[in-house]
Write a protein that holds these residues in place. Structure first.
Motif, PDB file in Angstrom:
ATOM      1  N   ASP A   5       0.813  -1.216   0.000  1.00 38.49           N
ATOM      2  CA  ASP A   5       0.000   0.000   0.000  1.00 38.49           C
ATOM      3  C   ASP A   5       0.849   1.270   0.000  1.00 38.49           C
ATOM      4  OD1 ASP A   5      -2.665   0.608  -0.272  1.00 38.49           O
ATOM      5  OD2 ASP A   5      -3.141   0.449   1.854  1.00 38.49           O
ATOM      6  N   ASN A   6       1.909   1.281   0.800  1.00 39.41           N
ATOM      7  CA  ASN A   6       2.671   2.510   1.019  1.00 39.41           C
ATOM      8  C   ASN A   6       3.920   2.670   0.161  1.00 39.41           C
ATOM      9  OD1 ASN A   6       0.834   3.126   3.083  1.00 39.41           O
ATOM     10  ND2 ASN A   6       2.056   2.021   4.589  1.00 39.41           N
ATOM     11  N   GLU A   7       4.444   1.586  -0.372  1.00 35.16           N
ATOM     12  CA  GLU A   7       5.687   1.662  -1.139  1.00 35.16           C
ATOM     13  C   GLU A   7       5.522   1.208  -2.591  1.00 35.16           C
ATOM     14  OE1 GLU A   7       8.500   2.953   0.127  1.00 35.16           O
ATOM     15  OE2 GLU A   7       7.668   3.183   2.134  1.00 35.16           O
ATOM     16  N   ALA A   9       2.715   0.357  -4.504  1.00 37.33           N
ATOM     17  CA  ALA A   9       1.685   1.025  -5.307  1.00 37.33           C
ATOM     18  C   ALA A   9       2.078   2.466  -5.656  1.00 37.33           C
ATOM     19  CB  ALA A   9       0.336   0.975  -4.601  1.00 37.33           C
ATOM     20  N   PRO A  10       2.517   3.290  -4.688  1.00 37.85           N
ATOM     21  CA  PRO A  10       2.913   4.659  -5.041  1.00 37.85           C
ATOM     22  C   PRO A  10       4.090   4.726  -6.026  1.00 37.85           C
ATOM     23  CG  PRO A  10       2.556   4.500  -2.683  1.00 37.85           C
ATOM     24  CD  PRO A  10       2.514   3.105  -3.236  1.00 37.85           C
ATOM     25  N   ALA A  11       4.908   3.683  -6.077  1.00 38.16           N
ATOM     26  CA  ALA A  11       6.031   3.647  -7.014  1.00 38.16           C
ATOM     27  C   ALA A  11       5.574   3.315  -8.434  1.00 38.16           C
ATOM     28  CB  ALA A  11       7.070   2.631  -6.541  1.00 38.16           C
ATOM     29  N   GLY A  12       4.297   2.985  -8.608  1.00 36.18           N
ATOM     30  CA  GLY A  12       3.762   2.704  -9.933  1.00 36.18           C
ATOM     31  C   GLY A  12       3.954   1.266 -10.389  1.00 36.18           C
ATOM     32  N   ASN A  14       3.005  -2.386 -11.145  1.00 33.64           N
ATOM     33  CA  ASN A  14       1.693  -2.967 -11.437  1.00 33.64           C
ATOM     34  C   ASN A  14       1.694  -4.494 -11.454  1.00 33.64           C
ATOM     35  OD1 ASN A  14       2.951  -3.604 -13.833  1.00 33.64           O
ATOM     36  ND2 ASN A  14       1.670  -2.274 -15.105  1.00 33.64           N
ATOM     37  N   ASN A  53      -5.026  -1.578  -5.508  1.00 34.17           N
ATOM     38  CA  ASN A  53      -3.991  -0.767  -6.141  1.00 34.17           C
ATOM     39  C   ASN A  53      -3.703  -1.171  -7.587  1.00 34.17           C
ATOM     40  OD1 ASN A  53      -2.975   1.112  -3.985  1.00 34.17           O
ATOM     41  ND2 ASN A  53      -2.829  -0.846  -2.902  1.00 34.17           N
TER      42      ASN A  53
END
Length: 192
Positions: A5-7, A9-12, A14, A53
């Motif tokens: 969730d925190n690392e 997904a925000p890094a893109g 997939n 995500n």
């Protein structure tokens, strides 16, 4: 779950391949559970956070090769020693490379008559619990294949045995509309 969730997904990212091996509380083959395995509830949390995500979660169970590592025999061959391609090669108490047996890691015999009953149970359960449309079978660093002392494989072409195992697993997955992923190192150097 927090890391995804925190690392991730925000890094893109997939796509996530999660090496499960025998670290799941298998119901179909409980004898193959390692100590402290993931529970179905824990896997469902991973599945949910990946779906949220838009991350494709692909479970991995090392098949064919990587049935041992260093001085440890992995669960499949520990429970089913009859599947061992090289039962005459002892796992050393203290692993060193290189060694007289050329042991990097063991393989199961892909043409043992009982191996796929077990392997397919694992695949089916993992694909279902992970709600996956792809499965990673590893299949890398396979150095023991067509061993001269294997009563089933000796004298056979290792490339044919490898291709046959890839095809067998892929065909099985296709029945459930799942795709096979593998590492590509055995497809690169044809002479080895």
């Amino acid at each position: 779950v927090a890391f995804i969730d925190n690392e991730i997904a925000p890094a893109g990212i997939n796509t996530l391949i999660l090496r499960v091996d025998f670290n799941y509380a298998y119901e179909s083959r409980p004898e193959l559970r390692d100590k402290n395995p993931l529970t179905k509830e824990q896997v469902k949390k991973l599945v949910a956070v990946c779906k949220k995500n838009q991350i494709q979660l692909i479970p991995q169970v090392n098949l064919l090769g990587h049935q041992s590592w260093a001085s440890t025999l992995n669960k499949l061959l520990a429970v089913y020693p009859e599947f061992d391609e090289t039962p005459h090669v002892e796992i050393p108490e203290k692993y060193e490379w290189p060694n007289d047996d050329g042991l990097y890691c063991k393989s199961y015999c892909p043409i043992h008559p009982g191996v796929h009953d077990v392997v397919f149970d694992l695949i089916d359960e993992i694909v279902e619990v992970f709600e996956a449309n792809a499965f990673h079978a590893g299949m890398d660093e396979v150095f023991y294949l067509a061993d001269e002392k294997c009563p089933r494989c000796m004298g056979k072409d290792p490339a044919q045995l490898f291709a046959g195992e890839v095809t067998k697993i892929s065909d099985h997955l296709n029945k459930n509309e799942a795709k096979l992923w593998i590492w590509g190192d055995r497809l690169i150097d044809a002479t080895t």
